[in-house]
Design an enzyme around this catalytic site. Structure first.
Site, PDB file in Angstrom:
ATOM      1  N   ASP A  99       0.850  -1.186   0.000  1.00 51.20           N
ATOM      2  CA  ASP A  99       0.000   0.000   0.000  1.00 51.20           C
ATOM      3  C   ASP A  99       0.890   1.242   0.000  1.00 51.20           C
ATOM      4  O   ASP A  99       2.106   1.137   0.101  1.00 51.20           O
ATOM      5  CB  ASP A  99      -0.964  -0.012   1.187  1.00 51.20           C
ATOM      6  CG  ASP A  99      -0.248   0.004   2.525  1.00 51.20           C
ATOM      7  OD1 ASP A  99       0.990   0.148   2.536  1.00 51.20           O
ATOM      8  OD2 ASP A  99      -0.910  -0.145   3.562  1.00 51.20           O
ATOM      9  N   ASP A 273      -8.170  -7.342   0.781  1.00 48.33           N
ATOM     10  CA  ASP A 273      -7.184  -7.554   1.846  1.00 48.33           C
ATOM     11  C   ASP A 273      -7.783  -7.077   3.156  1.00 48.33           C
ATOM     12  O   ASP A 273      -8.681  -6.221   3.162  1.00 48.33           O
ATOM     13  CB  ASP A 273      -5.897  -6.767   1.573  1.00 48.33           C
ATOM     14  CG  ASP A 273      -6.014  -5.317   2.023  1.00 48.33           C
ATOM     15  OD1 ASP A 273      -5.550  -4.992   3.126  1.00 48.33           O
ATOM     16  OD2 ASP A 273      -6.609  -4.506   1.279  1.00 48.33           O
ATOM     17  N   CYS A 313      -7.788 -27.345   7.572  1.00 50.72           N
ATOM     18  CA  CYS A 313      -6.526 -26.684   7.904  1.00 50.72           C
ATOM     19  C   CYS A 313      -5.711 -27.516   8.892  1.00 50.72           C
ATOM     20  O   CYS A 313      -6.215 -28.458   9.514  1.00 50.72           O
ATOM     21  CB  CYS A 313      -6.768 -25.283   8.454  1.00 50.72           C
ATOM     22  SG  CYS A 313      -7.321 -25.231  10.180  1.00 50.72           S
ATOM     23  N   HIS A 342      -5.864 -21.144  11.206  1.00 44.92           N
ATOM     24  CA  HIS A 342      -7.236 -21.510  10.838  1.00 44.92           C
ATOM     25  C   HIS A 342      -7.937 -20.381  10.096  1.00 44.92           C
ATOM     26  O   HIS A 342      -8.559 -20.604   9.051  1.00 44.92           O
ATOM     27  CB  HIS A 342      -8.038 -21.882  12.088  1.00 44.92           C
ATOM     28  CG  HIS A 342      -9.500 -22.002  11.818  1.00 44.92           C
ATOM     29  ND1 HIS A 342     -10.055 -23.092  11.177  1.00 44.92           N
ATOM     30  CD2 HIS A 342     -10.519 -21.140  12.040  1.00 44.92           C
ATOM     31  CE1 HIS A 342     -11.364 -22.911  11.036  1.00 44.92           C
ATOM     32  NE2 HIS A 342     -11.663 -21.731  11.552  1.00 44.92           N
TER      33      HIS A 342
END
Length: 384
Positions: A99, A273, A313, A342
């Site tokens: 960014d 994001d 996971c 997770h």
């Protein structure tokens, strides 16, 4: 088939879902190609907190985000550059987006002075006076060596009046032009513009049209998910994304709750994001297929099932709710690591399922199935 040969990063449209209009695509970068829509885990300080870059990549994260402002402060962009750039410095061979520092200008509102040349503000660590301009933001990101750089923008508060937001949008457009002029290496790095305008439809359209005229290889929609109601965010997306080119990537900044990911994809977004999955994990909150789970709660003290029975996971394959709760109650850092693993996997897998649903022309069906199971169709959903 490459349409943007002069740019390091380019978007390829694959399919539009017949049921919903959501789109499936590919983003090509110097460090790999991956399908979109995609969620990008956030590695603020060149690390996904508690996880190794190899683990994140193995989970399916082909692109992550790093923070220009924080890496500028420490260790400094020149150290990263001397190390061979971010990819070598942090040992991550996937794509990286940085960014611009514009959001930090927003979040450090009590410590800043915004002028046409740039922004003067105080280092939040030392109190030292700093100056960040469009040219400086590009110089820092060039040194960091990210695949995708973001133009320096102002992220205005939603509470400002129309006059201020109009001036802010016009300044952001001028700054975007300066960023393009400052960019040196289009072969290895691409620069995305950022649409601003708060909640004003006219100003969002103006900002989008200004940036599209500059022909960026990708466009972000910024200044959302900053406290405004979600229905306003969705309205802004509905009004803004149709103005953005179909052959360029569209990136919604700072969004990571499951419901907002679905709604963003429905409105034509390709990239997302957010720090949400890692931040709430460190506090013991887990995303599951049936909604939010606060693992510190006493009812899990003898629950020997996985965090999410539908999850594949590492955490869910090997550990129980009771054990993860014990780690948090004992203040063991392994608990935060397991919860983070997770949550990141959960969102990456969710986006994988979304892409498959678009491919099969059943995105709306999948959205409804997920919302029903997750509890998002209830009056008081267990959301974030």
């Amino acid at each position: 088939m490459r349409e943007l040969k002069e740019n390091a990063v380019w978007y390829e449209h694959i399919k539009t879902c017949k049921q919903s209009g959501a789109r499936l695509g590919r983003l090509h970068t110097p460090h790999g190609t991956f399908e979109t829509p995609v969620f990008m885990p956030v590695g603020t300080q060149a690390t996904i907190k508690t996880m190794s870059p190899e683990e994140v990549k193995d989970m399916g994260a082909n692109i992550i985000l790093a923070n220009t402002y924080h890496l500028w402060l420490r260790p400094g962009e020149k150290i990263v550059e001397n190390a061979g750039g971010l990819h070598k410095f942090m040992n991550y061979d996937g794509s990286i987006l940085t960014d611009s520092g514009g959001f930090q200008v927003f979040s450090l509102s009590k410590l800043r002075l915004i002028e046409e040349e740039g922004v003067t503000f105080k280092n939040h660590l030392s109190g030292k006076k700093l100056f960040l301009s469009p040219e400086k933001a590009i110089q820092i990101q060039t040194s960091l060596g990210s695949d995708i750089m973001m133009a320096f923008d102002e992220c205005p508060d939603f509470n400002h009046d129309y006059k201020y937001i109009r001036q802010s949008v016009e300044r952001t457009s001028r700054w975007a032009e300066r960023c393009l002029k400052a960019q040196k290496n289009k072969k290895d790095q691409s620069l995305f513009g950022i649409v601003q305008g708060a909640g004003f439809s006219e100003l969002r359209r103006q900002s989008a049209k200004d940036l599209v005229s500059m022909d960026f290889p990708g466009y972000a929609i910024g200044g959302l998910s900053v406290g405004e109601p979600k229905d306003i965010m969705y309205r802004v997306l509905e009004e803004t994304t149709p103005i953005l080119p179909n052959n360029k990537a569209r990136y919604l900044m700072g969004v990571g709750s499951p419901d907002a990911l679905f709604e963003g994809v429905l409105r034509g977004i390709d990239m997302f994001d957010c720090v949400l999955p890692t931040r709430i994990a460190r506090n013991g909150t887990c995303m599951t297929s049936e909604g939010r789970l606060v693992i510190k709660n006493a009812k899990y003290s003898e629950d020997f099932s996985p965090l999410d029975k539908d999850c594949g996971c590492y955490t869910c394959k090997n550990y129980t709710r009771a054990y993860v709760r014990h780690l948090f109650k004992a203040d063991e850092t392994f608990g935060a690591r397991l919860a983070t693993t997770h949550n990141i996997y959960f969102l990456l897998n969710l986006m994988k399922n979304i892409r498959q649903a678009i491919l099969e022309d059943r995105f709306l069906d999948y959205k409804n199935e997920f919302f029903e199971k997750y509890g998002l169709n209830k009056k008081n959903p267990k959301n974030f």
